[in-house]
Design an enzyme around this catalytic site. Structure first.
Site, PDB file in Angstrom:
ATOM      1  N   VAL A 141       3.586   1.227   2.524  1.00 26.79           N
ATOM      2  CA  VAL A 141       3.420   0.139   3.486  1.00 26.79           C
ATOM      3  C   VAL A 141       3.887  -1.157   2.829  1.00 26.79           C
ATOM      4  O   VAL A 141       3.509  -1.462   1.691  1.00 26.79           O
ATOM      5  CB  VAL A 141       1.955  -0.006   3.949  1.00 26.79           C
ATOM      6  CG1 VAL A 141       1.832  -1.124   4.991  1.00 26.79           C
ATOM      7  CG2 VAL A 141       1.441   1.307   4.543  1.00 26.79           C
TER       8      VAL A 141
ATOM      9  N   GLY B 176       0.825  -1.206   0.000  1.00 30.58           N
ATOM     10  CA  GLY B 176       0.000   0.000   0.000  1.00 30.58           C
ATOM     11  C   GLY B 176       0.852   1.246   0.000  1.00 30.58           C
ATOM     12  O   GLY B 176       2.076   1.197   0.094  1.00 30.58           O
TER      13      GLY B 176
ATOM     14  N   GLY C 119       1.573   5.494  -1.363  1.00 28.86           N
ATOM     15  CA  GLY C 119       2.032   6.196  -2.545  1.00 28.86           C
ATOM     16  C   GLY C 119       2.618   7.515  -2.092  1.00 28.86           C
ATOM     17  O   GLY C 119       2.433   7.924  -0.955  1.00 28.86           O
TER      18      GLY C 119
ATOM     19  N   ASP D 161      -9.644  11.013  14.082  1.00 34.19           N
ATOM     20  CA  ASP D 161      -9.709  10.676  12.651  1.00 34.19           C
ATOM     21  C   ASP D 161     -10.378   9.314  12.460  1.00 34.19           C
ATOM     22  O   ASP D 161      -9.926   8.508  11.649  1.00 34.19           O
ATOM     23  CB  ASP D 161      -8.304  10.678  12.052  1.00 34.19           C
ATOM     24  CG  ASP D 161      -8.315  10.776  10.520  1.00 34.19           C
ATOM     25  OD1 ASP D 161      -9.329  11.239   9.964  1.00 34.19           O
ATOM     26  OD2 ASP D 161      -7.313  10.391   9.891  1.00 34.19           O
TER      27      ASP D 161
END
Length: 465
Positions: A22, A15, A17, A139
């Site tokens: 990740v 994952g 960008g 969040d």
């Protein structure tokens, strides 16, 4: 690449960008897996940015609870070592091998009441603990809720969290920083006044319960510029779908948590005392991970999504085992196997924690171009960037990788990847496509995946069960 003496090797990017990525990390001698989040440094990284990362790590490290993703270790690689390593902070985290909770939720359908009840109770258990440590998350949203291999909910991403109460003295403070994603933020953040920490998270928890039951967020923002929020405040919305199909008890809880005035909003203690939360969970009582996975994904079976993501090609799951044996053995469980998180690929069974995937009768180079053509259509308004040549992954397989991004119906940014590789099916060459989300609402990402599959360009070539 080794992670700072922790014995873990980074084996595959799963994952991220831009400046954050990740990776899956494997400790082969100990037969353990983890996630490694790399936040890269460069000459322009400011002290303020570094301090924000350090604050996130300091808060996350101290939180130890069954429903909080575990922070295991961290190593900083400074710019002076850039010729040998990629500079940045490497955070070693528990790998949530069950993937995103909301990746399993059918858009505009949601999950059954018993599944919502189980996961909501796990969420408030984790949040009660976080607040007991004097921390406010700030969040809470679907993409920050993950599942482990047993199907247990894990709260993650403490990048916007704040300490509102000192544990030693018990002294509390109000907060002033405006942060969070608009569909999930509490309305008091629209003013410039300081706000109390705990009611902010209660509001976020309320939006998540609604989203679990309805399969969509209730509004794009809690302001007068949102027609849905205005109808909520006036009470008109309760006669409309999906509000009117939510049962009475969870609806009374949602209304209590989504009370506009934070002084009158339910507290987490009151949420725990609500009759809906206090009733025993039949799903928890059975303790059967396979049944939990079945119940969680039943709406995806009903609407055909799971049949597209995991068609049965009469292949045995353990034929031609993936090269990543450690990952397979660590991630395989009754829960993840029942969730269909293992894909049949050219190289054998592979752990794929994204249910937004499909198989096609077209070859990879042609399929990826058709997907790009659909996504770039003016009605879809998606930006794409496709490499001119396929890359070779860690299994030696050619993969066409396309970076995509855009805005969903709730005006939220989404970003991710479309990966397409060769897959032979009954003697004919086709493709295996995985859409991996990095940022944005998993439900919106599922809607985009479904739109790709249903598009006139792609639909005739999709392999089904």
């Amino acid at each position: 690449m080794r992670n700072g003496g922790a014995g873990y090797e980074l084996v595959e990017q799963i994952g991220g960008g831009g400046f954050s990525s990740v990776f899956r990390a494997v400790n082969i001698p100990e037969h353990r897996v983890a996630a490694c989040k790399l936040i890269m440094f460069n000459e322009e990284t400011t002290d303020k940015e570094r301090k924000a990362i350090e604050k996130e790590m300091r808060i996350h490290t101290a939180l130890k609870h069954e429903n909080v993703l575990e922070f295991m270790n961290a190593v900083a690689v400074e710019l002076k070592h850039k010729l040998i390593y990629v500079p940045g902070i490497y955070m070693l985290l528990e790998l949530a091998s069950g993937g995103d909770l909301f990746d399993k939720i059918a858009a505009d359908v949601g999950v059954s009441e018993d599944v919502a009840h189980l996961y909501f109770n796990q969420l408030i258990s984790g949040m009660e603990y976080i607040h007991s440590q004097g921390v406010c998350h700030r969040d809470l949203k679907p993409e920050n809720l993950l599942l482990d291999a047993a199907g247990t909910l894990k709260i993650t991403d403490f990048g916007l969290s704040a300490v509102f109460r000192l544990k030693e003295s018990g002294k509390t403070r109000t907060l002033t920083e405006r942060c969070g994603s608009l569909p999930y933020v509490a309305p008091e953040l629209n003013s410039e006044r300081p706000y109390h920490a705990e009611p902010i998270d209660v509001w976020g928890v309320g939006v998540i319960l609604f989203t679990l039951l309805a399969g969509n967020t209730p509004w794009d923002e809690p302001t007068l510029s949102s027609p849905e929020f205005c109808r909520y405040v006036s009470g008109e919305i309760f006669a409309e779908d999906p509000w009117r199909r939510i049962p009475f008890e969870p609806m009374s809880l949602i209304k209590g948590m989504l009370t506009v005035d934070p002084a009158r909003r339910m507290t987490l203690d009151e949420v725990f005392q609500h009759p809906w939360c206090m009733r025993p969970s039949q799903l928890a009582a059975t303790g059967n991970p396979a049944e939990l996975a079945q119940r969680l994904t039943q709406p995806l079976r009903d609407n055909g999504d799971l049949g597209l993501a995991a068609p049965n090609f009469d292949a045995k799951m353990d034929d031609g085992m993936d090269v990543d044996e450690v990952m397979l053995s660590a991630a395989q469980s009754q829960f993840t196997q029942s969730l269909m998180l293992f894909s049949q690929t050219q190289a054998g069974a592979r752990y794929t924690p994204h249910l937004t995937r499909f198989y096609s009768s077209l070859g990879p180079s042609l399929l990826v171009k058709l997907i790009q053509e659909f996504l770039e259509h003016p009605d879809v308004k998606c930006k794409t960037k496709l490499g001119s040549l396929p890359s070779i992954n860690e299994r030696g397989v050619e993969v066409y990788k396309m970076r995509i991004g855009g805005w969903d119906a709730r005006k939220q940014v989404f970003k991710g990847w479309v990966d397409v590789e060769k897959f032979s099916y009954r003697g004919a060459e086709g493709s295996f496509c995985v859409m991996r989300r990095d940022e944005g609402n998993p439900i919106s990402w599922r809607q985009l995946w479904k739109a790709v599959i249903k598009s006139p360009l792609v639909e005739p070539h999709v392999l089904r069960k």
